[in-house]
Design an enzyme around this catalytic site. Structure first.
Site, PDB file in Angstrom:
ATOM      1  N   LYS B  76      43.753  37.253  32.096  1.00  0.00           N
ATOM      2  CA  LYS B  76      43.731  35.805  31.932  1.00  0.00           C
ATOM      3  C   LYS B  76      42.290  35.413  31.577  1.00  0.00           C
ATOM      4  O   LYS B  76      41.336  35.971  32.148  1.00  0.00           O
ATOM      5  CB  LYS B  76      44.153  35.133  33.240  1.00  0.00           C
ATOM      6  CG  LYS B  76      44.305  33.617  33.160  1.00  0.00           C
ATOM      7  CD  LYS B  76      44.822  33.059  34.496  1.00  0.00           C
ATOM      8  CE  LYS B  76      45.055  31.557  34.442  1.00  0.00           C
ATOM      9  NZ  LYS B  76      45.629  31.038  35.708  1.00  0.00           N
ATOM     10  N   SER B 151      49.607  27.993  34.986  1.00  0.00           N
ATOM     11  CA  SER B 151      48.604  28.081  33.952  1.00  0.00           C
ATOM     12  C   SER B 151      48.443  29.481  33.351  1.00  0.00           C
ATOM     13  O   SER B 151      47.858  29.611  32.275  1.00  0.00           O
ATOM     14  CB  SER B 151      47.261  27.630  34.518  1.00  0.00           C
ATOM     15  OG  SER B 151      46.815  28.535  35.510  1.00  0.00           O
ATOM     16  N   SER B 175      50.436  29.223  39.639  1.00  0.00           N
ATOM     17  CA  SER B 175      50.111  29.618  38.273  1.00  0.00           C
ATOM     18  C   SER B 175      50.398  31.068  37.908  1.00  0.00           C
ATOM     19  O   SER B 175      50.314  31.435  36.736  1.00  0.00           O
ATOM     20  CB  SER B 175      48.635  29.322  37.981  1.00  0.00           C
ATOM     21  OG  SER B 175      48.454  27.945  37.794  1.00  0.00           O
TER      22      SER B 175
END
EC number: 6.3.5.7
Lengths: 486, 483
Positions: B76, B151, B175
């Protein structure tokens, strides 16, 4: 200093003391002063994305130590908070500080000075926080430079109660506090370099009025003298306004030492909202009894206790004892002198005290030197005192020896030897000098014998002159009396 | 080859049936082909990935391979990497190359994992759909008209689109779990403090937690083994022995007490999702676990509590992006105020600004007690309630997301969007571990996930239960074929 006697001042001080840790409070960077800009920084203290703070235990121990020294309550659980504001030299956009739960609360400091009667000043709290960086405007065109070397240096903020009512008390408080942190070796107490900084909160009220007046906060006070001057000025300003029927605006004011005035920096209306909240990157700071006990064991004898001991053990006056205990180094120096005089077979702590407080401190002050930089070592001063006590030199000659020691740093015996300053104790030599003087001044001898006893001093002076001051005064006195009486 | 699970790939690498270079190349080919549509990656570095793959092959050949050696992984874009920009999908950090690696990045490098690139996310991890990214939204490979969740939507899309074998994510309010649920993956949020936060760009410090996103529970255990560590650089990191999580996967859930809280099955839960979760409950029963009704009434406070605490922390964490030191700076500022104002106005997107303003408001003097302090109290109540529940049950089973993957722009009201994390946020507030596991598909063919919540530091029970379920079902084996 004095203000309108109908009024009294209410003064509280906030001191920021830079802790003498090896590394910064939340990272391993060095705290050494004076390095080239931005050479003592890392991602942590310069607030890079992704960094986290790790608390320096040494700083915690120093805060505990200070708390114990001022008889404060050390909290078993304290908390760090973020104080949020934007400033170019505050890289993360917030300062990590302690807010609701500081590490120390409710301490006290005993103050007294030449003109300040003994008084206890309360300490509201001591909390730890990080220092910010430094913006550089001078010599920079079209912008501002930022030096982050100081960012993350640990500070203790020591907040007093508004217990002081004269600038002299404020000065005495600062001197005492500085002396304590220096004793503890938690701060070097250097106001010029900014490692001991002070803000003053000042208000005035009519004597006897229980209600506090509106206060102003004074900043930019970089010496004890300036603190005192600024407080005086500010109180006068308040009284003038009140006397003219006006009212005081609560604000932060800057002291300008060159113009000797205070002027407005920002008013309460544009005061920041710091949006404090508990620092989520640090857990509660939980102390153990063990840790506190360990720190307690390292506490040195503090100025008040030491002063009392000096009074009783060495028979010194309160004043001398307090002068000698203003700094740990000075008291150590004095005690070394006393011990070495003893080792030299003599004993007179009072004479030792006189030499240190009167002669040595005067010369050091004149040259703006600290006791640590004294050209006269404690050992050499002790040797000299021994020479006074064993009658090798007189007290008067000693002043000459001392001046020479201060200049050259040499051993007193060498100086006495080289300059031939040894006292004449041999009665034959003194007698010879007396005879010579009496022979040369027969008129005065007759006058003396005729009842003008004041002339005794004249003969002493003449013999001293003839012996270049080296005649042992006691011996001279005795022999002269005999001769003149004869 | 790029559809393999981590376990399968590791086994094939170990027996040299395939090489890391081949596997990495397969992923890179898939990225080259489909990233233009899926937009899972913000940055891909094929050259470095292949070099790392070569090194991994050499290491395996020398007999020094570890379970993750040679496995292509996606990070990420919130994990600091020294050799690749770390953007947080924000204009603010568009060209930011960190001077240090995140602790987790370091661990994965040392284990020999091959970093393919950095995946897209909602800007600074603020969002549940990856739509707030400065680099554009990621698309859900199961239906490219829909979001992959957020996210960590780039990471979920990357695995679901077969561009990576596994990925890292961070979970502040769901997330990792919500995007895993929306893309048919297994996503684990470990106990707060289990994995180091050092080098992860902060959103809400007291809630952020890194975790693995994988195809199976076994893969999650393998990845977690490398991610978990006590880190002296992170003061909130937990000092607790890290077991070998793969050892926990016994396949046995007999006698396990699974809590079912009515509060998680109320209005707003999609019927098809509800049905799938209920079927999963029955399956656990059939496997010998016991279902225990419990009540978690304070769960209703989770969303307001979260939307006070997380913006408060983010408003402070994001204050450093001011145009002064690194990242985006506006052109020709008039003065320092203008520099702050315009750099932040131009550098941040709307959702980030919304949360900074919310956070600034709830922390401001006069409102602190009414909002922030109250939220802290509510957070304590929520944590206490879970603690009490875990005296009766070993884990709690809930839906992960109230719906399956939604369409872009479908939730244009921010509050609607915030509600997509209604079942996951509690877990962050209480600092507990939670895992999302595939448990079915809706009539549109979109994946459904269930969430298991465990006791603090008891990731083993979560992984064991998830793995046992996956041994009995094959929802997690379904793959998208993008053609």
């Amino acid at each position: 200093m004095s203000i309108d006697p109908a009024y009294e001042m209410v003064i509280g001080l906030e001191v920021h003391a830079q802790m003498l840790t090896q590394s910064k409070i939340f990272c391993g960077c060095s705290t050494a002063f004076g390095a080239p800009a931005n050479t003592q920084i890392c991602p942590v203290c310069s607030g890079f994305p992704g960094v986290l703070p790790v608390l320096n235990k040494e700083a915690v121990n120093m805060a505990i130590k200070t708390g114990l020294a001022i008889e404060g309550e050390v909290r078993m659980q304290s908390e760090f908070s973020r104080k949020n504001y934007f400033y170019p030299d505050l890289p993360s956009g917030y300062q990590i500080t302690q807010f609701e739960l500081p590490i120390v609360e409710h301490g006290k400091v005993l103050i007294e000075d030449k003109d300040v009667p003994a008084k206890v000043v309360g300490i509201t709290r001591i909390h730890m926080e990080v220092d910010a960086g430094k913006s550089i405007h001078e010599g920079v065109v079209g912008g501002t430079w930022v030096d982050l070397n100081r960012t993350g240096v640990p500070l203790m903020e020591i907040v007093s109660e508004p217990d002081m009512s004269t600038p002299e008390e404020a000065g005495a408080y600062l001197k005492k506090l500085r002396s304590i942190v220096r004793y503890l070796e938690v701060c070097d107490g250097n106001m010029e370099q900014g490692s001991f900084r002070c803000d003053a909160n000042v208000s005035v009220r009519k004597k006897g009025d229980p209600k506090l007046g509106t206060r102003c906060e004074l900043k930019n006070l970089n010496s004890i003298r300036n603190v005192m001057r600024a407080i005086e000025l500010e109180a006068e300003r308040h009284i003038d306004i009140l006397e003219e029927g006006g009212s005081i605006v609560q604000e932060t004011r800057l002291y300008d030492a060159n113009l000797n005035e205070t002027r407005s920096m920002r008013s309460k209306e544009d005061a920041h909202d710091y949006r404090y909240f508990p620092e989520p990157d640090l857990p509660l700071l939980v102390l153990s009894e063990q840790q506190i006990a360990t720190v307690k064991a390292t506490l040195p004898e503090l100025p008040d206790a030491k002063r009392e001991r000096f009074e009783t053990a060495y028979g010194l006056s309160h004043y001398d004892a307090s002068v000698l205990t203003t700094s740990r180094a000075l008291s150590r120096y004095y005690e070394t002198v006393v011990e070495q005089v003893k080792a030299g077979g003599q004993n007179d702590p009072k004479i030792c005290a006189n030499w240190v407080t009167v002669e040595l401190l005067a010369l050091l002050n004149k040259e703006n030197k600290e006791i640590e930089q004294s050209p006269v070592s404690a050992t050499n001063l002790a040797k000299m005192v021994v020479r006074i006590l064993d009658n090798t030199i007189s007290g008067k000659i000693a002043k000459e020896v001392f001046a020479s020691m201060f200049e050259s740093g040499s051993d007193p015996d060498t100086i006495i030897e080289e300059k031939g300053l040894k006292q004449i104790t041999d009665s034959g030599a003194i007698e010879a000098a007396i005879d010579k003087v009496l022979a040369l001044n027969s008129t005065q001898v007759e006058q003396y014998r005729g009842g003008q006893e004041k002339l005794f001093g004249f003969f002493i002076g003449q013999v001293m002159k003839a012996t270049q001051g080296k005649a042992n005064p006691a011996e001279l006195n005795k022999l002269l009396k005999q001769k003149l009486g004869g | 080859m790029n559809e393999l699970t981590l376990r399968e790939a590791a086994d094939k690498l170990a027996t040299k049936e395939i090489s890391s270079v081949e596997l990495t190349q397969a992923c890179l080919d898939q990225i080259a082909k489909h990233n233009p549509t899926i937009n899972a990656f913000v940055t891909v570095d094929a050259e470095k990935a292949l070099a790392a793959a070569q090194a991994a092959d050499a290491r395996i050949a020398a007999g020094n391979g570890a379970p993750l050696t040679g496995i292509p992984i996606a990070h990420k874009d919130i994990f600091n990497t020294t050799d690749m920009r770390t953007t947080c999908s924000s204009r603010m950090l568009e060209n930011f190359i960190p001077p240090f690696d995140a602790t987790i990045t370091t661990h994965l490098r040392q284990a020999g994992a091959v970093i393919l690139g950095k995946t897209n996310l909602d800007e600074f991890a603020m969002g549940s759909s990856t739509e707030t990214s400065y680099f554009g939204a990621s698309r859900n490979p199961w239906d490219t008209q829909r979001t992959p969740g957020g996210s960590s939507g780039g990471s979920s899309a990357a695995i679901a689109a077969n561009m990576a074998i596994c990925a890292t994510g961070t979970d502040t309010g769901g997330s990792i779990r919500q995007p895993a649920s929306l893309t048919n993956l297994t996503g684990l949020k470990p106990t707060y403090g289990r994995c180091s936060r050092y080098g992860i760009i902060a959103f809400a410090s007291s809630l952020d937690q890194a975790g693995p996103m994988t195809r199976t529970a076994e893969d999650a255990a393998m990845l977690l083994n490398v991610m978990v560590s006590y880190d002296p650089k992170d003061s909130t990191s937990i000092q607790s022995p890290a077991p070998d999580f793969t050892q926990a996967l016994t396949g046995d859930v007999k006698g396990l007490k699974i809590g079912i809280a009515a509060e998680y099955f109320g209005d707003g839960l999609n019927d098809e999702v509800r049905a799938a979760i209920e079927t999963a409950q029955q399956q656990y029963q059939a496997m010998g676990a016991e279902l225990v009704p419990i009540s978690l009434p304070n769960s209703g406070y989770a969303i307001p509590t979260y939307y006070i605490i997380s913006p408060a922390e983010c408003s402070s964490n994001l204050a450093r992006y001011d145009g002064v030191k690194f990242g985006y700076r506006c052109e020709e500022p008039k003065d320092i105020r203008d520099l702050y104002f315009r750099s932040r106005s131009e550098g941040f997107g709307d959702e980030v600004k919304r949360r900074i303003m919310l956070g600034t408001y709830v922390l401001s003097s006069g409102y602190y007690d009414a909002y922030y302090r109250k939220a802290q109290q509510a957070r304590r109540l929520i944590a206490d309630e879970f603690k009490a529940a875990f005296e009766k049950v070993d884990l709690i089973l809930t839906p992960t997301s109230p719906t399956t993957a939604f369409k872009f722009g479908e939730k244009d009201d921010p509050v609607q969007m915030y509600l997509s994390d209604i079942y996951t946020i509690n877990v962050n507030l209480a600092g507990l571990p939670g895992i999302s596991v595939p448990c079915g598909f809706d009539s549109k063919g979109l994946p459904i996930g269930m969430q298991l919540i465990g006791r603090p530091l008891d990731e083993e029970t979560l992984l064991r239960s998830a793995d046992a379920y996956q041994r009995q079902t094959d929802w997690h084996k379904r793959r998208v074929h993008l053609g």
